[in-house]
Write a protein that holds these residues in place. Structure first.
Motif, mmCIF file in Angstrom:
data_model
loop_
_atom_site.group_PDB
_atom_site.id
_atom_site.type_symbol
_atom_site.label_atom_id
_atom_site.label_comp_id
_atom_site.label_asym_id
_atom_site.label_seq_id
_atom_site.Cartn_x
_atom_site.Cartn_y
_atom_site.Cartn_z
ATOM 1 N N ALA A 213 1.083 -1.193 0.222
ATOM 2 C CA ALA A 213 0.214 0.172 -0.086
ATOM 3 C C ALA A 213 0.649 1.362 0.233
ATOM 4 O O ALA A 213 2.045 1.663 0.915
ATOM 5 C CB ALA A 213 -1.075 0.228 1.314
ATOM 6 N N PRO A 214 0.870 1.758 -0.777
ATOM 7 C CA PRO A 214 1.533 3.480 -0.902
ATOM 8 C C PRO A 214 1.125 4.593 -0.036
ATOM 9 O O PRO A 214 1.860 5.401 0.632
ATOM 10 C CB PRO A 214 0.902 3.922 -2.072
ATOM 11 C CG PRO A 214 -0.370 3.341 -2.640
ATOM 12 C CD PRO A 214 -0.420 1.986 -1.990
ATOM 13 N N ILE A 215 -0.346 4.509 0.767
ATOM 14 C CA ILE A 215 -0.779 5.098 1.818
ATOM 15 C C ILE A 215 -1.514 4.161 3.333
ATOM 16 O O ILE A 215 -1.583 3.208 2.253
ATOM 17 C CB ILE A 215 -1.859 5.817 1.214
ATOM 18 C CG1 ILE A 215 -2.395 6.603 1.783
ATOM 19 C CG2 ILE A 215 -3.348 5.334 0.522
ATOM 20 C CD1 ILE A 215 -2.827 8.118 1.524
ATOM 21 N N SER A 216 -1.526 4.827 4.196
ATOM 22 C CA SER A 216 -1.422 4.046 5.699
ATOM 23 C C SER A 216 -2.835 5.224 5.861
ATOM 24 O O SER A 216 -3.162 5.560 5.509
ATOM 25 C CB SER A 216 -0.736 3.644 6.132
ATOM 26 O OG SER A 216 -1.109 4.949 7.222
ATOM 27 N N ALA A 256 6.167 1.576 -0.744
ATOM 28 C CA ALA A 256 5.297 1.434 0.410
ATOM 29 C C ALA A 256 5.095 2.316 1.804
ATOM 30 O O ALA A 256 6.316 2.673 1.770
ATOM 31 C CB ALA A 256 5.956 -0.354 0.666
ATOM 32 N N MET A 257 3.909 2.093 2.060
ATOM 33 C CA MET A 257 4.398 3.526 3.045
ATOM 34 C C MET A 257 4.750 2.707 4.680
ATOM 35 O O MET A 257 5.345 2.832 5.698
ATOM 36 C CB MET A 257 2.013 3.603 3.622
ATOM 37 C CG MET A 257 2.366 4.513 5.200
ATOM 38 S SD MET A 257 3.355 5.882 4.652
ATOM 39 C CE MET A 257 3.010 7.378 4.016
ATOM 40 N N VAL A 258 4.569 1.417 5.257
ATOM 41 C CA VAL A 258 5.139 0.082 5.585
ATOM 42 C C VAL A 258 6.419 -0.898 4.794
ATOM 43 O O VAL A 258 6.099 -1.276 3.871
ATOM 44 C CB VAL A 258 4.054 -0.273 6.274
ATOM 45 C CG1 VAL A 258 4.826 -1.363 6.842
ATOM 46 C CG2 VAL A 258 3.449 0.393 7.270
ATOM 47 N N LYS A 259 7.537 -0.489 5.303
ATOM 48 C CA LYS A 259 8.273 -1.154 4.660
ATOM 49 C C LYS A 259 8.813 -2.500 5.306
ATOM 50 O O LYS A 259 7.852 -2.565 6.476
ATOM 51 C CB LYS A 259 9.624 -0.735 5.642
ATOM 52 C CG LYS A 259 10.836 -0.302 4.733
ATOM 53 C CD LYS A 259 12.173 -0.242 5.420
ATOM 54 C CE LYS A 259 12.697 0.642 6.412
ATOM 55 N NZ LYS A 259 14.160 0.631 6.938
ATOM 56 N N ASN A 260 8.287 -3.518 4.185
ATOM 57 C CA ASN A 260 8.065 -4.858 4.450
ATOM 58 C C ASN A 260 6.502 -4.950 4.536
ATOM 59 O O ASN A 260 6.436 -6.253 5.474
ATOM 60 C CB ASN A 260 9.463 -5.666 5.565
ATOM 61 C CG ASN A 260 10.376 -5.124 5.485
ATOM 62 O OD1 ASN A 260 11.249 -5.137 4.343
ATOM 63 N ND2 ASN A 260 11.220 -4.877 6.717
ATOM 64 N N GLU A 281 3.980 2.740 14.134
ATOM 65 C CA GLU A 281 4.966 2.650 14.204
ATOM 66 C C GLU A 281 4.606 1.202 14.649
ATOM 67 O O GLU A 281 5.227 0.254 14.890
ATOM 68 C CB GLU A 281 5.830 2.989 15.159
ATOM 69 C CG GLU A 281 6.567 4.263 14.363
ATOM 70 C CD GLU A 281 7.009 5.578 14.814
ATOM 71 O OE1 GLU A 281 7.577 5.152 16.341
ATOM 72 O OE2 GLU A 281 7.260 6.792 14.622
ATOM 73 N N LYS A 282 4.008 0.733 16.404
ATOM 74 C CA LYS A 282 3.687 -0.232 16.644
ATOM 75 C C LYS A 282 3.360 -1.850 15.521
ATOM 76 O O LYS A 282 3.568 -2.630 15.558
ATOM 77 C CB LYS A 282 2.152 -0.384 17.939
ATOM 78 C CG LYS A 282 2.226 -1.545 18.891
ATOM 79 C CD LYS A 282 3.563 -1.695 19.338
ATOM 80 C CE LYS A 282 3.959 -3.237 19.707
ATOM 81 N NZ LYS A 282 5.055 -3.356 20.213
ATOM 82 N N CYS A 289 0.455 -2.969 7.987
ATOM 83 C CA CYS A 289 0.615 -1.785 7.505
ATOM 84 C C CYS A 289 -1.849 -1.878 8.008
ATOM 85 O O CYS A 289 -2.354 -2.654 7.312
ATOM 86 C CB CYS A 289 0.350 -1.479 6.111
ATOM 87 S SG CYS A 289 0.170 -0.338 4.990
ATOM 88 N N LEU A 290 -1.737 -1.232 8.262
ATOM 89 C CA LEU A 290 -3.560 -0.428 8.504
ATOM 90 C C LEU A 290 -3.349 -0.270 6.868
ATOM 91 O O LEU A 290 -2.889 1.411 6.711
ATOM 92 C CB LEU A 290 -4.252 0.603 9.450
ATOM 93 C CG LEU A 290 -3.936 0.072 10.799
ATOM 94 C CD1 LEU A 290 -5.334 -0.740 10.009
ATOM 95 C CD2 LEU A 290 -2.988 -0.523 11.781
ATOM 96 N N VAL A 291 -4.349 -0.612 5.817
ATOM 97 C CA VAL A 291 -4.164 -0.482 4.471
ATOM 98 C C VAL A 291 -6.007 0.393 4.243
ATOM 99 O O VAL A 291 -5.676 1.612 3.298
ATOM 100 C CB VAL A 291 -4.037 -1.002 3.505
ATOM 101 C CG1 VAL A 291 -2.833 -2.018 3.652
ATOM 102 C CG2 VAL A 291 -5.444 -1.927 3.784
#
Lengths: 408, 255
Positions: A213-216, A256-260, A281-282, A289-291
Motif C-alpha cells: 500500500a502506498p498510503i496507510s 510502500a508506506m510500511v517497509k516489508n 509504528e507499533k 500496515c493499516l491499509v
C-alpha cells in the motif's frame, strides 16, 4: 509519519506540505471572517456543507478542531475543564473539549472563531443535538437541526420526503441568516465540485488496494481534513487531484508506506488522535500496515447515492445513509466489501469510549467477520481525544498478541 | 537442550527451565519496583537452585508485562501465546484457558496444537483480577492464601453489585457494618470476580476442557465460583502460576 522519515525519505507523502498550507489559510480565513464581512457557521462533520459554500459562508468544524486538540495532546486539560463545568466524563470528548475551549479560547489555535449560526445534522450521533444546543445558548446564535432518520435496511419514501423537506427548510434558513437569496446555479456548481472531490478522495483511498500500500489509514486520517471541511471548493478538487497523482507515482515506483508490508489490516472507528504515530509504528514493527478504514471512507462512501443533476435532493438521502446511521446488516456489507477490496488479513476495531454509535455493535460485527470471512479482529479500548482512557501497556500486549496469532 | 522462560507479571516474577521437553524447575518471586532486576533475580535464583550456569541455557524467552525489560532474553512474546503453549505442554487436550493474574484476566481459545484461535482481555479496570481479590482480602483482614477456601463456609453469598474495585471495597465495608457474615461477603466477592471473567469467556466462546492458570488459580474459591458460572469443570495444574513461564521456555526450545 515518523521522525525518521525526513524530507528526503521517499516514503514521506509530498502533498502533506500543501495540505498544511491550505488548512492554515483556511483557519486564518475563518478567524478573520468578521473583519472581512464574512459569516461563519459551525457544522457537524457529517452535515451538508455544500449549501454553506454556495452561500459564501465559512464552515467551521468543532470535530475537526477536536481532532486537532487530540493530536496536540491538549485533550485531557480541556476535558477536565469541561468536567469542572459539570459535564460528565462519559460525554463525548470532542464535545467536552470543544465546550471547554469556547469558554477560555484555549486549544492549539486559541479557540474557534465565534459562529454566526450553527448547523447540526444527527446522522453521526445524538450527542451533537445537545452539544449544539449548548453552543447555541452560549453564543446566542440560531441553530438549524437536520434530522436524518436511522436507516434500518431500506430508505423509505416517507423518510426521503422527510429529509428533502428539511433540505428546503435548510436553504430557507440560510437565506434568512445570510440576508440573500440562494443561487441555484452556484449550488449546482458546488454540488459538482463536491462530487468530484469525493470521487478523487475515494481514488486516493483505493490506491491502498495495491500491494504494498502506498498510503496507510494513518495517512488518510491526516489527508481527510479537506474532504471534511471544504468539499465543494475547487481548491479541494485540485488538492486531491495532486494527491491521487502522487499515489499513482508511488505505485509506479513501488513505494510502500510500511517497509516489508506483510500483513494488511483494516481499521474501524475514529483514530486515537494522540497516539496515531505510536500505533502506526507499533503495527509497522510487526510488518503490518493499516491499509484502509471505515472512518475516512465515510466521506465518499455514499457517493453512489448522489445524482449530480439533482444534487440537493439526492444529497439528503446520501447524508442520511452514512456508515454509522445504518443497521448492522448494512454495515457488515460495507465491511465485507472493504475487506475484499483491500485484501485485509485482520480487523482492528477501536472501541471508542466517546463514540457510542460507532462502537456499539463492534463485537457483533467482529463475530460476523470471523464467521463469514474468517479473519480475526483485535479490539482496542481507548478514546479519540481523552488520553486518560488509553493504557499503553495493555494495548501493546493486545497488539503484540494479535500479531503473534496472525503470524502463527 | 536446556531453555528458560521468564514471566514478569505485575505482582510476581516467574522463571521456568525445561530440558528436552521436561520441566527441570520453576520459581516465583515478587516483581517489586524494578521489573528488570526482578527478571535477573528470579532467573539467577532458579539457576542456583538447579545447579546450572547461565551458559547452560541455550535460549530464553521473556513474557508478561515486563517482557521488554528482560534485556538478556533472546525474544519476548506476549502472555497470550505463552499461556497457550504452556497449557498445551502440560495438558495437550486443553482447548480453553482462563488466566487470572495480578492486573489482568484473559481468556484464550486454542486448537489441538496449542495455537491461539481467539482471546480476550479485561478492560482497563482491576475488577476480576488478582489485585481485586488482594484488596478485598485486606479489607476483610483475611490472609490471601485462606481467602478462597473460606467461600466453602458461606450459606448465602452476599450480593456485590459494584464492578469497580474502589466502590466494591466501600460496599464491603458497609456490608461488614450491617453485620453480614464474613464468609458470605467473601463468597460474594468471588462470585463477582467470576461473573466478570465468565462474561468475557462467553464472548470468546468456552470450549472444554478448560484450564485455569495464573496466580488466582491457586484460589480454590475463585476456581469453584468460575466452575459454577461456566457450568463446566476447570482443571488447575500444579504449575498454574508458572504456566506462562513454562510456555515461554517451550517456545524458546522451538527457536
Amino acid at each position: 509519519m515518523t521522525d525518521e522519515k525526513k524530507a528526503s525519505d521517499p516514503r514521506k507523502i509530498k502533498s502533506v506540505r500543501r495540505m498544511k498550507e491550505i488548512m492554515t489559510n483556511y483557519y486564518i480565513g475563518a478567524k478573520t471572517a468578521r473583519e472581512n464581512g464574512k459569516k461563519v457557521a459551525w457544522i457537524t462533520s457529517g452535515g451538508p456543507v455544500e449549501p454553506l459554500i454556495a452561500m459564501d459562508v465559512i464552515p467551521v468544524y468543532p470535530e475537526n478542531h477536536g481532532a486537532m486538540i487530540g493530536a496536540t495532546k491538549m485533550g485531557v486539560d480541556l476535558c477536565e475543564k469541561a468536567e469542572e463545568m459539570g459535564y460528565s466524563r462519559d460525554l463525548c470528548s470532542y464535545a467536552r473539549a470543544d465546550i471547554a475551549c469556547a469558554t477560555i479560547n484555549g486549544g492549539p489555535i486559541g479557540g474557534l472563531p465565534e459562529p454566526d449560526f450553527l448547523v447540526c445534522c444527527n446522522n453521526i450521533c445524538g450527542t451533537v443535538l445537545k452539544w449544539y444546543e449548548v453552543v447555541a445558548r452560549y453564543y446566542n446564535v440560531p441553530l438549524f437541526i437536520l434530522d436524518t432518520p436511522f436507516v434500518h435496511g431500506k430508505f423509505t419514501d416517507a423518510a426521503k420526503k422527510y429529509v428533502i423537506q428539511q433540505i428546503n427548510e435548510y436553504i430557507e434558513f440560510l437565506e434568512n441568516v445570510c440576508g440573500k437569496k440562494a443561487d441555484p446555479d452556484r449550488m449546482d456548481e458546488v454540488g459538482r465540485l463536491s462530487v468530484e472531490a469525493q470521487r478523487l478522495w475515494q481514488k486516493v483511498l483505493d490506491a491502498a488496494a495495491h500491494k504494498p500500500a502506498p498510503i496507510s489509514a494513518f495517512d488518510a486520517f491526516f489527508h481527510l481534513a479537506l474532504i471534511v471541511t471544504l468539499r465543494g471548493t475547487q481548491e479541494t478538487v485540485d488538492y486531491y487531484k495532486g494527491l491521487s497523482t502522487e499515489m499513482e507515482e508511488r505505485i509506479a515506483n513501488n513505494i510502500a508506506m510500511v517497509k516489508n508490508e506483510k500483513y494488511r489490516l483494516l481499521w474501524d472507528n475514529l483514530p486515537v488522535w494522540y497516539r496515531t504515530r505510536w500505533l502506526s509504528e507499533k503495527f509497522a514493527s510487526h510488518d503490518a500496515c493499516l491499509v484502509a478504514d471505515t472512518y475516512t471512507s465515510a466521506w465518499s462512501g455514499v457517493l453512489h447515492l448522489i445524482d449530480e443533476d439533482n444534487f440537493l435532493e439526492s444529497m439528503a438521502v446520501a447524508y442520511s445513509s452514512v456508515y454509522i446511521n445504518i443497521s448492522l446488516d448494512m454495515m457488515i456489507d460495507t465491511l465485507k466489501k472493504m475487506i475484499k477490496k483491500y485484501d485485509a488479513d485482520g480487523l482492528v476495531m477501536h472501541s471508542n469510549r466517546s463514540c457510542k454509535p460507532y462502537s456499539l455493535g463492534q463485537y457483533d460485527l467482529s463475530r460476523m467477520v470471523a464467521k463469514q470471512i474468517g479473519i480475526p479482529t483485535l479490539i482496542i479500548e481507548a478514546d479519540m481525544v481523552d488520553e486518560r482512557s488509553f493504557s499503553e501497556s495493555q494495548i501493546e500486549t493486545r497488539i503484540d498478541a494479535f500479531m503473534e496469532t496472525l503470524k502463527a | 537442550m536446556i531453555t528458560a522462560g521468564i514471566d514478569i507479571g505485575s505482582i510476581t516474577a516467574k522463571a521456568a527451565i525445561i530440558e528436552d521437553g521436561k520441566i527441570k524447575g520453576t520459581l516465583v518471586d515478587f516483581t517489586g519496583y524494578n521489573a528488570k532486576d526482578a527478571g535477573r533475580r528470579v532467573f539467577n535464583a532458579l539457576l542456583e537452585k538447579l545447579g546450572l550456569n547461565a551458559p547452560d541455557i541455550k535460549a530464553l524467552v521473556a513474557t508478561g508485562y515486563g517482557r521488554n525489560s528482560v534485556d538478556f532474553a533472546d525474544k519476548s512474546l506476549t502472555e497470550i501465546t505463552c499461556h497457550a503453549v504452556g497449557a498445551h505442554f502440560i495438558a495437550p487436550e486443553t482447548r480453553f484457558i482462563i488466566d487470572v493474574g495480578g492486573q489482568d484476566s484473559k481468556v484464550i481459545k486454542i486448537d489441538g496444537s496449542g495455537k491461539v484461535i481467539d482471546f480476550a482481555m479485561n478492560d482497563k479496570c482491576a475488577a476480576g483480577t488478582g489485585r481485586f481479590l488482594e484488596v478485598m482480602a485486606r479489607a476483610l483482614e483475611v490472609d490471601l492464601d485462606e481467602f478462597g477456601a473460606l467461600c466453602a463456609h458461606a450459606n448465602t453469598p452476599a450480593n456485590i453489585s459494584s464492578i469497580c474495585t474502589v466502590f466494591a471495597e466501600s460496599e464491603i465495608i458497609s456490608l461488614i457494618s450491617t453485620g453480614e457474615k464474613r464468609e458470605n461477603i467473601i463468597a460474594g466477592i468471588h462470585d463477582s470476580v467470576a461473573s466478570r471473567i465468565s462474561a468475557m469467556a462467553r464472548r470468546v466462546g468456552v470450549e472444554i476442557p478448560v484450564m485455569m492458570t495464573g496466580g488466582v488459580a491457586k484460589n480454590i474459591g475463585a476456581v469453584h465460583a468460575l466452575e459454577n458460572k461456566l457450568e463446566c469443570e476447570i482443571t488447575v495444574s500444579t504449575y498454574a502460576q508458572v504456566n506462562g513461564a513454562i510456555g515461554a521456555a517451550v517456545l524458546a526450545s522451538r527457536r
